[in-house]
Every structure is written in structure tokens, then in C-alpha cells.
Design an enzyme around this catalytic site. Structure first.
Site, PDB file in Angstrom:
ATOM      1  N   LYS A  50       0.841  -1.199   0.000  1.00 42.27           N
ATOM      2  CA  LYS A  50       0.000   0.000   0.000  1.00 42.27           C
ATOM      3  C   LYS A  50       0.870   1.239   0.000  1.00 42.27           C
ATOM      4  CE  LYS A  50      -1.635   2.708   2.736  1.00 42.27           C
ATOM      5  NZ  LYS A  50      -2.212   3.703   3.627  1.00 42.27           N
ATOM      6  N   LYS A  86      -6.828   8.655  -2.058  1.00 40.98           N
ATOM      7  CA  LYS A  86      -8.065   9.277  -1.553  1.00 40.98           C
ATOM      8  C   LYS A  86      -8.485  10.499  -2.377  1.00 40.98           C
ATOM      9  CE  LYS A  86      -7.396   7.819   3.283  1.00 40.98           C
ATOM     10  NZ  LYS A  86      -6.032   7.294   3.328  1.00 40.98           N
ATOM     11  N   ASP A  89     -12.635  15.484  -5.353  1.00 38.24           N
ATOM     12  CA  ASP A  89     -12.701  16.760  -6.060  1.00 38.24           C
ATOM     13  C   ASP A  89     -13.932  16.723  -6.960  1.00 38.24           C
ATOM     14  OD1 ASP A  89     -11.944  19.256  -7.306  1.00 38.24           O
ATOM     15  OD2 ASP A  89      -9.863  18.795  -6.793  1.00 38.24           O
ATOM     16  N   ILE A  90     -14.102  17.711  -7.805  1.00 33.21           N
ATOM     17  CA  ILE A  90     -15.236  17.668  -8.735  1.00 33.21           C
ATOM     18  C   ILE A  90     -14.984  16.524  -9.725  1.00 33.21           C
ATOM     19  CG2 ILE A  90     -15.819  20.113  -8.479  1.00 33.21           C
ATOM     20  CD1 ILE A  90     -14.393  20.599 -11.192  1.00 33.21           C
ATOM     21  N   ASP A 128      -3.267   4.455  -2.261  1.00 29.97           N
ATOM     22  CA  ASP A 128      -4.176   5.068  -1.284  1.00 29.97           C
ATOM     23  C   ASP A 128      -4.065   6.586  -1.398  1.00 29.97           C
ATOM     24  OD1 ASP A 128      -5.777   5.537   0.933  1.00 29.97           O
ATOM     25  OD2 ASP A 128      -4.223   5.018   2.383  1.00 29.97           O
ATOM     26  N   THR A 171     -11.173   6.984   9.833  1.00 24.12           N
ATOM     27  CA  THR A 171     -11.187   6.420  11.189  1.00 24.12           C
ATOM     28  C   THR A 171     -10.718   7.437  12.232  1.00 24.12           C
ATOM     29  OG1 THR A 171      -9.046   5.447  10.696  1.00 24.12           O
ATOM     30  CG2 THR A 171     -10.941   3.995  10.566  1.00 24.12           C
ATOM     31  N   ARG A 223       2.766  -0.325  10.712  1.00 25.25           N
ATOM     32  CA  ARG A 223       3.811  -0.401  11.730  1.00 25.25           C
ATOM     33  C   ARG A 223       4.042  -1.758  12.385  1.00 25.25           C
ATOM     34  NH1 ARG A 223       1.497   5.014  14.125  1.00 25.25           N
ATOM     35  NH2 ARG A 223      -0.288   3.997  13.155  1.00 25.25           N
TER      36      ARG A 223
HETATM   37  O1  C5P Z   1       0.861   1.570  10.775  1.00 29.45           O
HETATM   38  P1  C5P Z   1      -0.590   1.239  10.620  1.00 29.45           P
HETATM   39  O2  C5P Z   1      -0.899  -0.229  10.584  1.00 29.45           O
HETATM   40  O3  C5P Z   1      -1.467   1.995  11.608  1.00 29.45           O
HETATM   41  O4  C5P Z   1      -0.941   1.798   9.156  1.00 29.45           O
HETATM   42  C1  C5P Z   1      -2.226   1.771   8.663  1.00 29.45           C
HETATM   43  C2  C5P Z   1      -2.239   2.371   7.311  1.00 29.45           C
HETATM   44  O5  C5P Z   1      -3.601   2.511   6.912  1.00 29.45           O
HETATM   45  C3  C5P Z   1      -1.629   3.772   7.215  1.00 29.45           C
HETATM   46  O6  C5P Z   1      -1.050   3.871   5.918  1.00 29.45           O
HETATM   47  C4  C5P Z   1      -2.810   4.689   7.346  1.00 29.45           C
HETATM   48  O7  C5P Z   1      -2.631   5.904   6.653  1.00 29.45           O
HETATM   49  C5  C5P Z   1      -3.878   3.876   6.659  1.00 29.45           C
HETATM   50  N1  C5P Z   1      -5.238   4.228   7.012  1.00 29.45           N
HETATM   51  C6  C5P Z   1      -5.726   4.228   8.314  1.00 29.45           C
HETATM   52  N2  C5P Z   1      -7.018   4.575   8.551  1.00 29.45           N
HETATM   53  C7  C5P Z   1      -7.808   4.920   7.530  1.00 29.45           C
HETATM   54  C8  C5P Z   1      -7.330   4.887   6.213  1.00 29.45           C
HETATM   55  C9  C5P Z   1      -6.016   4.532   5.996  1.00 29.45           C
HETATM   56  O8  C5P Z   1      -5.016   3.887   9.247  1.00 29.45           O
HETATM   57  N3  C5P Z   1      -9.056   5.235   7.756  1.00 29.45           N
END
Ligand code: C5P
Length: 233
Positions: A35, A64, A67-68, A62, A121, A212
Site C-alpha cells: 500500500k 483518496k 474533487d469535482i 491510497d 477512522t 507499523r
Molecule cells: O501503521 P498502521 O498499521 O497503523 O498503518 C495503517 C495504514 O492505513 C496507514 O497507511 C494509514 O494511513 C492507513 N489508514 C488508516 N485509517 C484509515 C485509512 C487509511 O489507518 N481510515
């Protein structure tokens, strides 16, 4: 785990192409995809995406888009030929924007699947109220997932807590991708509403975005392998 495919997409959250490539190479045998988010894409552009696509693993861009419709179509036409398997937009951009994004993705062969982000989230009920949205986060997620499905979108990104409700509302063929996944006993970092990988799959998720717990581990390959073992047990 459904079938034989590996549902783990490792989040390569770094602006460094060298670091992302090295991490991808280390974990490749134990993950199902990579990702790449705004941090990586902003720093490395289309060329950086092409490098990671060449690794051979499916790539989820990812980015996201929000926009129009005309602008999202332009962005999608620029991104789709890069070879990513998945690209996302914000469902709150509305039905016309999502329909346009889904159509524009077909400008590339193979066509990347288009996902919609429902409610970030990082937002809670109070944040939604401040935005003028009276629905609960769960109801808003399901509403946006249904709108995405009716707009020709292939699936959604939602938190683990919402997987079951989206699966019930949108059926078995709608892709559900979830971040906020933490192995049993692992560190939460800044994620609040988490679920273990096994429980997220059992709730109905198709793909798990995990950053992570893998990338910050002293041995990322071993960490990915351990999560896979937990999924297969
Ligand atoms: O390190 P971690 O497991 O928290 O990474 C989760 C990944 O998912 C990150 O790239 C974060 O930007 C992404 N993400 C998220 N919550 C969202 C959408 C994407 O944690 N709602």
C-alpha cells in the site's frame, strides 16, 4: 483466510523510495500486496509508483481522490496506467464523482479496482456532528458504502468495527479493505478502534492494511510471517 491468497497489504508509509523498495523486497514472500499512500506518492510521483509496481506484488494506491468529477477523472486517467491493482477516492465526493472515477479507471488495461473511503477512522461522532452529519459513524459508513456500490465502485475502506455491517449491506462480492489491524498483544500506536487480523477476516474483510506492526518491527519479514501464521491457524 479465504482461498489461498494472502490478504495482507503492507503500508509503506515513507517518503523514501529506497526504504520502501528495501522493505518491499524483505516482506514480499509473506504479504499479498503493497500500500502506497500520499506520503510516498507526493515524494516520489508516478516514477516511484512504477518502481514498486515492478516488484510484482499488487499495489494499492491510497491517494483518496476527492474533487469535482472532471478533476477526479483527470487524476484517475493519469494514475490508472501506472499499474496499481487498487486506487481509492472519497465516497463523500458523491455519486457523480464516484461513477466518473469508476469509468475513468477503465481507461487502463487491466482496469484497477476502485475503492471508496467511507468515514475516516480519525473522525468520531462529535466530528460528524460538527460537520453537520447527524448519523452515527456506523450508519454513515453503511450509507456511503451503499452509495459507492450503486455508483459502480468495487469496494470500500472502513474500520474493523464496520466490516460486518458493510458486508451485510453490500453483499459478498463487494471488496472490504480495513486498516487499524493489530496482531494480538501488539502495540496500538495511534490506532484506536483496532481488531486482530483473524477477527477482521472473520468479520468479512477481504484485505488487511497493516503498517507499523510489520514495518517498525526489528525483523519485518518475520513479523509479516507471524501475522500470516495467525491468519492460517
Ligand atoms: O501503521 P498502521 O498499521 O497503523 O498503518 C495503517 C495504514 O492505513 C496507514 O497507511 C494509514 O494511513 C492507513 N489508514 C488508516 N485509517 C484509515 C485509512 C487509511 O489507518 N481510515
Amino acid at each position: 483466510m479465504s482461498g489461498t491468497s494472502n490478504p495482507i497489504f503492507v503500508a509503506l508509509d515513507t517518503p523514501s523510495l529506497d526504504q520502501a523498495s528495501a522493505l518491499a523486497a524483505r516482506v514480499a514472500p509473506h504479504v499479498g500486496g503493497l500500500k502506497l499512500g500520499l506520503e510516498f506518492v507526493s515524494a516520489n510521483g508516478p516514477e516511484g509508483v512504477r518502481v514498486l509496481v515492478k516488484s510484482g506484488l499488487p499495489v494499492f494506491l491510497d491517494v483518496k481522490l476527492h474533487d469535482i468529477p472532471n478533476t477526479v477523472v483527470g487524476a484517475m486517467k493519469a494514475l490508472a496506467p501506472l499499474g496499481a491493482a487498487l486506487i481509492n477516492v472519497h465516497a463523500s465526493g458523491g455519486a457523480a464523482m464516484m461513477c466518473a472515477a469508476a469509468d475513468a479507471a477503465a481507461s487502463a488495461q487491466p482496469r484497477p479496482k476502485v475503492l471508496a473511503v467511507t468515514v475516516l477512522t480519525s473522525l468520531d461522532a462529535a466530528d460528524l456532528t460538527a460537520l453537520g452529519i447527524s448519523a452515527t459513524p456506523l450508519d454513515q459508513v453503511v450509507r456511503l458504502a451503499e452509495l459507492a456500490k450503486h455508483s459502480g465502485i468495487d469496494g470500500v475502506v472502513c474500520s474493523p468495527q464496520e466490516i460486518a455491517a458493510v458486508r451485510a449491506a453490500c453483499g459478498p462480492d463487494f471488496l472490504i479493505v480495513t486498516p487499524g489491524v493489530r496482531p494480538a498483544g501488539g502495540s496500538l500506536d495511534d490506532q484506536r478502534r483496532v481488531m486482530t487480523p483473524r477477527r477482521a477476516l472473520d468479520a468479512g474483510a477481504d484485505l488487511l492494511v497493516i503498517g507499523r506492526p510489520i514495518t517498525a518491527a526489528s525483523d519485518p519479514a518475520e513479523a509479516a510471517k507471524a501475522i500470516l501464521r495467525e491468519l492460517e491457524s
